[in-house]
Design a protein around this motif. Structure first.
Motif, PDB file in Angstrom:
ATOM      1  N   ILE A 231       0.864  -1.192   0.000  1.00  0.00           N
ATOM      2  CA  ILE A 231       0.000   0.000   0.000  1.00  0.00           C
ATOM      3  C   ILE A 231       0.891   1.230   0.000  1.00  0.00           C
ATOM      4  CG2 ILE A 231      -1.861   1.214   1.193  1.00  0.00           C
ATOM      5  CD1 ILE A 231      -2.530  -1.437   2.571  1.00  0.00           C
ATOM      6  N   THR A 232       0.627   2.155  -0.906  1.00  0.00           N
ATOM      7  CA  THR A 232       1.451   3.355  -1.016  1.00  0.00           C
ATOM      8  C   THR A 232       1.010   4.397   0.013  1.00  0.00           C
ATOM      9  OG1 THR A 232      -0.003   4.367  -2.664  1.00  0.00           O
ATOM     10  CG2 THR A 232       1.754   2.943  -3.475  1.00  0.00           C
ATOM     11  N   PRO A 233       1.948   5.189   0.533  1.00  0.00           N
ATOM     12  CA  PRO A 233       1.589   6.230   1.499  1.00  0.00           C
ATOM     13  C   PRO A 233       0.585   7.229   0.949  1.00  0.00           C
ATOM     14  CG  PRO A 233       3.962   5.874   1.489  1.00  0.00           C
ATOM     15  CD  PRO A 233       3.404   5.086   0.338  1.00  0.00           C
TER      16      PRO A 233
ATOM     17  N   LYS B  98      -4.861   9.821   1.599  1.00  0.00           N
ATOM     18  CA  LYS B  98      -6.031  10.384   0.938  1.00  0.00           C
ATOM     19  C   LYS B  98      -7.329   9.656   1.241  1.00  0.00           C
ATOM     20  CE  LYS B  98      -3.360  12.260  -2.926  1.00  0.00           C
ATOM     21  NZ  LYS B  98      -3.061  12.174  -4.389  1.00  0.00           N
ATOM     22  N   THR B  99      -7.259   8.444   1.775  1.00  0.00           N
ATOM     23  CA  THR B  99      -8.475   7.667   2.017  1.00  0.00           C
ATOM     24  C   THR B  99      -9.224   8.208   3.224  1.00  0.00           C
ATOM     25  OG1 THR B  99      -7.430   5.684   1.100  1.00  0.00           O
ATOM     26  CG2 THR B  99      -9.394   5.373   2.462  1.00  0.00           C
ATOM     27  N   PRO B 100     -10.478   8.617   3.073  1.00  0.00           N
ATOM     28  CA  PRO B 100     -11.227   9.187   4.204  1.00  0.00           C
ATOM     29  C   PRO B 100     -11.652   8.112   5.193  1.00  0.00           C
ATOM     30  CG  PRO B 100     -12.639   9.022   2.275  1.00  0.00           C
ATOM     31  CD  PRO B 100     -11.268   8.595   1.831  1.00  0.00           C
ATOM     32  N   GLY B 101     -11.788   8.514   6.435  1.00  0.00           N
ATOM     33  CA  GLY B 101     -12.246   7.595   7.466  1.00  0.00           C
ATOM     34  C   GLY B 101     -12.265   8.271   8.807  1.00  0.00           C
TER      35      GLY B 101
ATOM     36  N   ASN C 254     -11.173   7.160  11.498  1.00  0.00           N
ATOM     37  CA  ASN C 254      -9.866   6.941  12.106  1.00  0.00           C
ATOM     38  C   ASN C 254      -8.869   6.727  10.980  1.00  0.00           C
ATOM     39  OD1 ASN C 254      -8.323   6.772  14.472  1.00  0.00           O
ATOM     40  ND2 ASN C 254      -9.833   5.419  15.423  1.00  0.00           N
ATOM     41  N   ALA C 255      -8.570   7.806  10.248  1.00  0.00           N
ATOM     42  CA  ALA C 255      -7.746   7.699   9.052  1.00  0.00           C
ATOM     43  C   ALA C 255      -6.348   7.206   9.390  1.00  0.00           C
ATOM     44  CB  ALA C 255      -7.676   9.053   8.342  1.00  0.00           C
ATOM     45  N   GLY C 256      -5.765   6.454   8.470  1.00  0.00           N
ATOM     46  CA  GLY C 256      -4.423   5.924   8.669  1.00  0.00           C
ATOM     47  C   GLY C 256      -4.288   4.584   7.986  1.00  0.00           C
ATOM     48  N   ILE C 257      -3.213   3.882   8.312  1.00  0.00           N
ATOM     49  CA  ILE C 257      -2.936   2.596   7.672  1.00  0.00           C
ATOM     50  C   ILE C 257      -4.048   1.589   7.955  1.00  0.00           C
ATOM     51  CG2 ILE C 257      -1.362   0.623   7.706  1.00  0.00           C
ATOM     52  CD1 ILE C 257       0.907   2.610   8.198  1.00  0.00           C
ATOM     53  N   GLU C 258      -4.492   1.524   9.209  1.00  0.00           N
ATOM     54  CA  GLU C 258      -5.520   0.546   9.559  1.00  0.00           C
ATOM     55  C   GLU C 258      -6.829   0.831   8.834  1.00  0.00           C
ATOM     56  OE1 GLU C 258      -2.588   1.085  12.894  1.00  0.00           O
ATOM     57  OE2 GLU C 258      -3.837   2.420  11.689  1.00  0.00           O
ATOM     58  N   ASN C 259      -7.103   2.094   8.579  1.00  0.00           N
ATOM     59  CA  ASN C 259      -8.313   2.482   7.859  1.00  0.00           C
ATOM     60  C   ASN C 259      -8.324   1.885   6.452  1.00  0.00           C
ATOM     61  OD1 ASN C 259     -10.734   4.070   7.329  1.00  0.00           O
ATOM     62  ND2 ASN C 259      -9.410   5.410   6.126  1.00  0.00           N
ATOM     63  N   VAL C 260      -7.165   1.843   5.790  1.00  0.00           N
ATOM     64  CA  VAL C 260      -7.066   1.266   4.448  1.00  0.00           C
ATOM     65  C   VAL C 260      -7.090  -0.259   4.518  1.00  0.00           C
ATOM     66  CG1 VAL C 260      -5.637   1.111   2.378  1.00  0.00           C
ATOM     67  CG2 VAL C 260      -5.821   3.279   3.598  1.00  0.00           C
ATOM     68  N   LEU C 261      -6.440  -0.833   5.537  1.00  0.00           N
ATOM     69  CA  LEU C 261      -6.434  -2.292   5.671  1.00  0.00           C
ATOM     70  C   LEU C 261      -7.849  -2.857   5.750  1.00  0.00           C
ATOM     71  CD1 LEU C 261      -3.571  -3.024   8.247  1.00  0.00           C
ATOM     72  CD2 LEU C 261      -3.494  -3.236   5.762  1.00  0.00           C
ATOM     73  N   LYS C 262      -8.762  -2.115   6.367  1.00  0.00           N
ATOM     74  CA  LYS C 262     -10.122  -2.613   6.560  1.00  0.00           C
ATOM     75  C   LYS C 262     -10.914  -2.703   5.272  1.00  0.00           C
ATOM     76  CE  LYS C 262     -10.231  -0.815  11.279  1.00  0.00           C
ATOM     77  NZ  LYS C 262     -10.819   0.175  12.220  1.00  0.00           N
ATOM     78  N   THR C 263     -10.372  -2.171   4.165  1.00  0.00           N
ATOM     79  CA  THR C 263     -11.023  -2.340   2.862  1.00  0.00           C
ATOM     80  C   THR C 263     -10.547  -3.592   2.148  1.00  0.00           C
ATOM     81  OG1 THR C 263      -9.358  -1.047   1.638  1.00  0.00           O
ATOM     82  CG2 THR C 263     -11.186   0.173   2.641  1.00  0.00           C
ATOM     83  N   LEU C 264      -9.542  -4.283   2.698  1.00  0.00           N
ATOM     84  CA  LEU C 264      -9.000  -5.479   2.064  1.00  0.00           C
ATOM     85  C   LEU C 264      -9.833  -6.701   2.423  1.00  0.00           C
ATOM     86  CD1 LEU C 264      -5.180  -4.950   2.727  1.00  0.00           C
ATOM     87  CD2 LEU C 264      -6.473  -4.347   0.670  1.00  0.00           C
TER      88      LEU C 264
ATOM     89  N   THR D 150       1.564   3.900  14.515  1.00  0.00           N
ATOM     90  CA  THR D 150       2.137   4.305  13.230  1.00  0.00           C
ATOM     91  C   THR D 150       1.711   5.711  12.849  1.00  0.00           C
ATOM     92  OG1 THR D 150       2.018   2.001  12.534  1.00  0.00           O
ATOM     93  CG2 THR D 150       2.413   3.644  10.838  1.00  0.00           C
ATOM     94  N   ASN D 151       2.696   6.550  12.557  1.00  0.00           N
ATOM     95  CA  ASN D 151       2.443   7.910  12.087  1.00  0.00           C
ATOM     96  C   ASN D 151       2.497   7.902  10.557  1.00  0.00           C
ATOM     97  OD1 ASN D 151       2.533  10.644  11.371  1.00  0.00           O
ATOM     98  ND2 ASN D 151       3.594  11.198  13.247  1.00  0.00           N
ATOM     99  N   THR D 152       1.350   8.093   9.932  1.00  0.00           N
ATOM    100  CA  THR D 152       1.263   8.016   8.470  1.00  0.00           C
ATOM    101  C   THR D 152       2.162   9.024   7.781  1.00  0.00           C
ATOM    102  OG1 THR D 152      -1.031   7.302   8.730  1.00  0.00           O
ATOM    103  CG2 THR D 152      -0.367   8.024   6.551  1.00  0.00           C
ATOM    104  N   ASP D 153       2.391  10.181   8.401  1.00  0.00           N
ATOM    105  CA  ASP D 153       3.210  11.225   7.781  1.00  0.00           C
ATOM    106  C   ASP D 153       4.668  10.799   7.598  1.00  0.00           C
ATOM    107  OD1 ASP D 153       1.075  12.985   7.638  1.00  0.00           O
ATOM    108  OD2 ASP D 153       1.444  13.795   9.630  1.00  0.00           O
ATOM    109  N   LEU D 154       5.111   9.764   8.319  1.00  0.00           N
ATOM    110  CA  LEU D 154       6.510   9.355   8.273  1.00  0.00           C
ATOM    111  C   LEU D 154       6.742   8.111   7.416  1.00  0.00           C
ATOM    112  CD1 LEU D 154       7.361   9.718  12.088  1.00  0.00           C
ATOM    113  CD2 LEU D 154       7.172  11.504  10.349  1.00  0.00           C
ATOM    114  N   VAL D 155       5.700   7.563   6.851  1.00  0.00           N
ATOM    115  CA  VAL D 155       5.778   6.243   6.204  1.00  0.00           C
ATOM    116  C   VAL D 155       6.329   6.332   4.789  1.00  0.00           C
ATOM    117  CG1 VAL D 155       4.347   4.380   5.297  1.00  0.00           C
ATOM    118  CG2 VAL D 155       3.979   5.213   7.605  1.00  0.00           C
ATOM    119  N   GLN D 156       7.144   5.323   4.445  1.00  0.00           N
ATOM    120  CA  GLN D 156       7.630   5.176   3.075  1.00  0.00           C
ATOM    121  C   GLN D 156       7.033   3.951   2.396  1.00  0.00           C
ATOM    122  OE1 GLN D 156      11.884   5.758   2.074  1.00  0.00           O
ATOM    123  NE2 GLN D 156      11.848   3.679   1.237  1.00  0.00           N
ATOM    124  N   ASN D 157       7.043   2.792   3.090  1.00  0.00           N
ATOM    125  CA  ASN D 157       6.508   1.555   2.523  1.00  0.00           C
ATOM    126  C   ASN D 157       5.604   0.871   3.533  1.00  0.00           C
ATOM    127  OD1 ASN D 157       8.004   1.678   0.041  1.00  0.00           O
ATOM    128  ND2 ASN D 157       9.800   0.959   1.156  1.00  0.00           N
TER     129      ASN D 157
END
Length: 808
Positions: free
Chosen positions: A110-112, A117-120, A122-132, A181-188
């Motif tokens: 998943i790209t940073p 950009k994904t709304p939620g 509780n926005a962040g990595i976990e917010n995107v994981l829940k769409t998988l 996890t701080n999304t602003d600092l993520v690369q991969n």
């Protein structure tokens, strides 16, 4: 005429990095007079002729020229990543060819940019994981998730190869605040939903592997919204040896909590500071430090609750008047030091040490006086939208003084040895967990003036209030315990990876084994140490077909030695002899890459089965897990996951996912029943779009549909008697963004806006269709009729949020 107008084409794309894995911009990529350049993120793409050998040349003033020979097929989308070398004395190019690492291992990347950009709610990595597919959560206030029938405690999370932890005592999603996890600092971001390799730790369900970026120049990013704000700064020293990324976050959930049925005085404070510092001491030595300080204060004073339920023929209303408050506090401190030593071109060692300290308190005294009855829906009456006929009156008093102090120390050595077409990875780790825990909580329930006794105690006299009760009075629920425990763990792994050819097909295989030994000492007497071995394997095959496909099979034995929460039973006592839960897993996967509308797409399919033994039964209330700590059950999980992702809209990434899951358990040979995480069907969508005539106007859609979980029964009930399910979970979050300044734009601005690289303003609508989703039920008893009513505890309603993003 040039080849581009006559010949069929293939595409070469990738990312260019330096020796410190930093992206390289302005690198010239050329062949036969055709040229392109890499952008600020090191990315490039160029079209080349097919069925013809070409030499692709990479050149930059500060780096040695590299040349790669290619021979591609028609419409082939070839990924070629290159690490460029600035030291002339090292001859030859360092090339990372298209080894399809993520496809081989069954990893979702998943790209940073998608995460941000994904709304939620509780926005962040976990917010995107829940769409998988395979990842489930029915709680938008929580960052926790379950994967393929596992619970929240069965997921591994790594940041820069360092395992991270979450607080112990949190029982409600609205108490969580910020994830680590701080999304602003993520690369991969890499995610595996099962069948993962032996180099990862000892959990049963999933691995989330996150890498923070190593910046190349100074930059700053800022975000502000009605839910809080964040600031991230990239810093680089003049000699480029020191780099750092630092982030500060603040979050306030008042906007979300105030949309629920309960009126409250709510003053939360969720703040954290996080930094990742890197130092390139020499060509052989590299050092890094990861630090985090987090303070979550949760002050909650409920005032009034009105919940409507029932049917159109018989509408019901529960009105609750509250007195008292809840004061929770979670302070966590985390620090990790990592050094990488390159002994030779083929041998690398890594040394990692970390410390995690959490201080948690959960203190509350809340008196709830309720009135249950029929809701008057007749407009104009004196009791309109209130209880017209009372069928139940009662009082509930909840008290808790829970405190926990946990210190976790880790020391680890890892190695990597590479040779032709194969490599060896190995590691040894020691962990010491020191836990000081005091649990003191109880609940008293009174209905129509009569104290209701615990349902788990079998009193002979049950016809109150018609006959006076003469037995002993006892709290409805109570837990009292004090535990001082130390857990020492030794773990190790060895893993072999290789690649070969099978006729015209490519074959990748991985085999490895993990070991862990642990022992518990302290409260409830010391126990003998236990040891488990976990062999695992993966096999991936890419046939030489015109259609690009990869087939995978992976699995093995997976053990989860008990963490402190798994050792503590429902009464609060630690059971030191709890065994590791065991899972035999098999995952079959296929990835099919193809072109549609002349754009790249990928269909990922996975079929999985898990057989679990020595299962530690548990119940889930909101996000709080309570274990039986007895290993007296067996279980299974089986399912099928699909995900179709690609450029449904040119230049954007979107996906549709679907999952089917069935998981059941058999406790003491009573028969199989649904587990608390039996999420039968899952459908998720993450979609990006923009207005063709106004491309700076973006749209982001996050849609999740889950069937109901088995969480509708009282927590004290026998699951073999009550298997009620909650209603389906349906939620759509949508975001609109206006790009005021685009990083890709070459337009020069001479006003104050010229200081920004990116600037955007957006509107988010959470729960677009205002669906009433329930996380649990509150059970209210009518003492006269002996009926118990299930009153749903609804989650958030429709909410509007405004967000501002900027980069310098």
């Amino acid at each position: 005429m040039s080849f581009s107008s006559l010949a069929q084409l293939a595409k070469v794309k990738g990312t260019l990095l330096d020796a410190q894995n930093r992206p390289l911009s302005n690198v010239n990529i050329s062949f036969l007079g055709h040229t392109t350049q890499s952008n600020a993120k090191g990315f490039y793409a160029i079209k080349v002729p097919v069925n013809k050998k070409i030499n692709l040349v990479f050149s930059h003033l500060s780096f040695k020229k590299s040349t790669v020979s290619l021979l591609l097929k028609n419409s082939e989308d070839y990924e070629l990543n290159l690490v460029m070398n600035e030291h002339e004395e090292q001859m030859g190019e360092i090339i990372i060819t298209k080894d399809k690492k993520s496809q081989i291992q069954g990893i979702t990347t998943i790209t940073p940019d998608v995460i941000k950009k994904t709304p939620g709610a509780n926005a962040g990595i976990e917010n995107v994981l829940k769409t998988l597919a395979g990842v489930n959560s029915n709680n938008e206030l929580s960052t926790q998730y379950s994967v393929r029938g596992g619970n929240y405690d069965e997921n591994l999370v790594y940041v820069n190869e360092i395992e991270v932890y979450r607080p112990f005592l949190i029982r409600s999603g609205q108490q969580e605040g910020l994830s680590f996890t701080n999304t602003d600092l993520v690369q991969n971001v890499n995610f595996s939903a099962g069948g993962f390799q032996a180099k990862y730790g000892d959990k049963l369900s999933s691995v989330l592997d996150i890498t923070y970026r190593n910046p190349t120049q100074f930059a700053a990013a800022f975000e502000a919204s009605f839910l809080g704000g964040s600031l991230a700064v990239d810093a680089v020293s003049k000699n480029k040896k020191w780099t750092a990324v630092t982030g500060v976050r603040y979050r306030n959930n008042s906007l979300l909590v105030n949309s629920q049925d309960t009126e409250t005085n709510y003053t939360p404070s969720f703040v954290d500071v996080q930094t990742n510092v890197n130092y390139q001491a020499s060509a052989k030595w590299q050092w890094s430090f990861l630090g985090n300080i987090s303070q979550n204060k949760y002050d909650y004073e409920p005032l009034l609750r009105k919940t409507k339920f029932g049917t159109a023929d018989k509408p019901m209303l529960l009105t609750v008047f509250y007195d008292g408050q809840e004061k929770d506090k979670y302070q966590t401190y985390f620090a990790a030091l990592k050094t990488t030593f390159k002994a030779s071109d083929r041998l690398i060692f890594k040394f990692i040490g970390s410390v995690y300290h959490t201080l948690e308190q959960e203190h509350f005294d809340i008196l709830a006086q309720y009135r249950l009855g029929e809701n008057d829906t007749t407009i104009g009456t004196e009791t309109y939208d209130d209880v017209s006929y009372t069928s139940g009156i009662g009082t509930q008093l909840n008290h808790a003084r829970n405190d926990l102090d946990a210190l976790i120390l880790n020391s680890e050595v890892k190695g990597f040895y590479d040779w032709a077409k194969s490599n060896l990875e190995f590691g040894v780790k020691y962990t010491r967990e020191s836990i000081r825990d005091r649990i003191m909580e109880w609940e008293v329930v009174d209905s129509a003036g009569f104290s209701i006794n615990p349902p788990i105690i079998n009193f002979a006299q049950k016809d109150e209030p018609y006959t006076s009760f003469t037995g002993p009075l006892a709290p409805y629920q109570s837990v009292f315990a004090t535990n001082f425990n130390t857990i020492n763990r030794f773990s190790a792994f060895v893993q072999w990876n290789a690649k070969s050819n099978l006729e015209n097909a490519q074959l990748w295989y991985t085999a490895g084994v993990r070991m862990q030994n642990w022992g518990v000492s302290g409260t409830n007497a010391p126990a003998n140490s236990q040891t488990v071995f976990s062999p695992r394997a993966q096999l991936a095959l890419k046939p030489n077909w015109e259609k690009e496909m990869i087939f995978r099979i992976s699995g093995g034995y997976y053990y989860q030695p008990p963490f402190y929460r798994e050792l503590r039973d429902a009464s609060g006592a630690v059971q030191p002899n709890v065994k590791a839960q065991q899972s035999v897993q098999v995952v079959l996967g296929n990835e099919y890459s193809f072109q549609m509308w002349k754009r790249p797409f990928k269909l990922v399919s996975e079929l999985y089965y898990k057989s679990l033994t020595d299962v530690n039964n548990y119940t889930i209330d909101n996000v709080r897990i309570r274990y039986a700590a007895n290993n007296d059950a067996k279980a299974y999980a089986q399912g099928l996951d699909f995900r179709l992702n690609g450029e449904f809209v040119p230049g954007t990434e979107s996906w549709f996912s679907f999952g089917y899951l069935k998981t059941e358990e058999n406790s003491n040979n009573k028969g199989y029943i649904a587990r608390p995480t039996d999420q039968r069907l899952k459908f998720g969508v993450l979609f990006q779009d923009y207005m063709p005539n106004i491309p700076s106007m973006k749209l982001y859609l996050n849609l999740v549909y889950n069937t109901g979980l088995p969480g509708g029964s009282p927590s004290y009930s026998d699951p073999y008697v009550y298997q009620n399910r909650l209603n389906d979970y349906r939620r759509v979050d949508i975001g609109f963004s206006k790009i005021l300044i685009d990083a890709a734009s070459t337009k020069v601005r001479k006003n104050w806006l010229g200081n920004f690289k990116e600037l955007s303003i957006g509107l988010e609508i959470f729960n677009l269709f205002n669906n009433q989703n329930a996380i649990t039920n509150t059970w209210v008893r009518d003492v006269y009729s002996k009926n118990e009513y299930a009153i749903p505890n609804y989650m958030t309603t429709r909410i509007f949020n405004v967000k501002l993003n900027a980069k310098l």
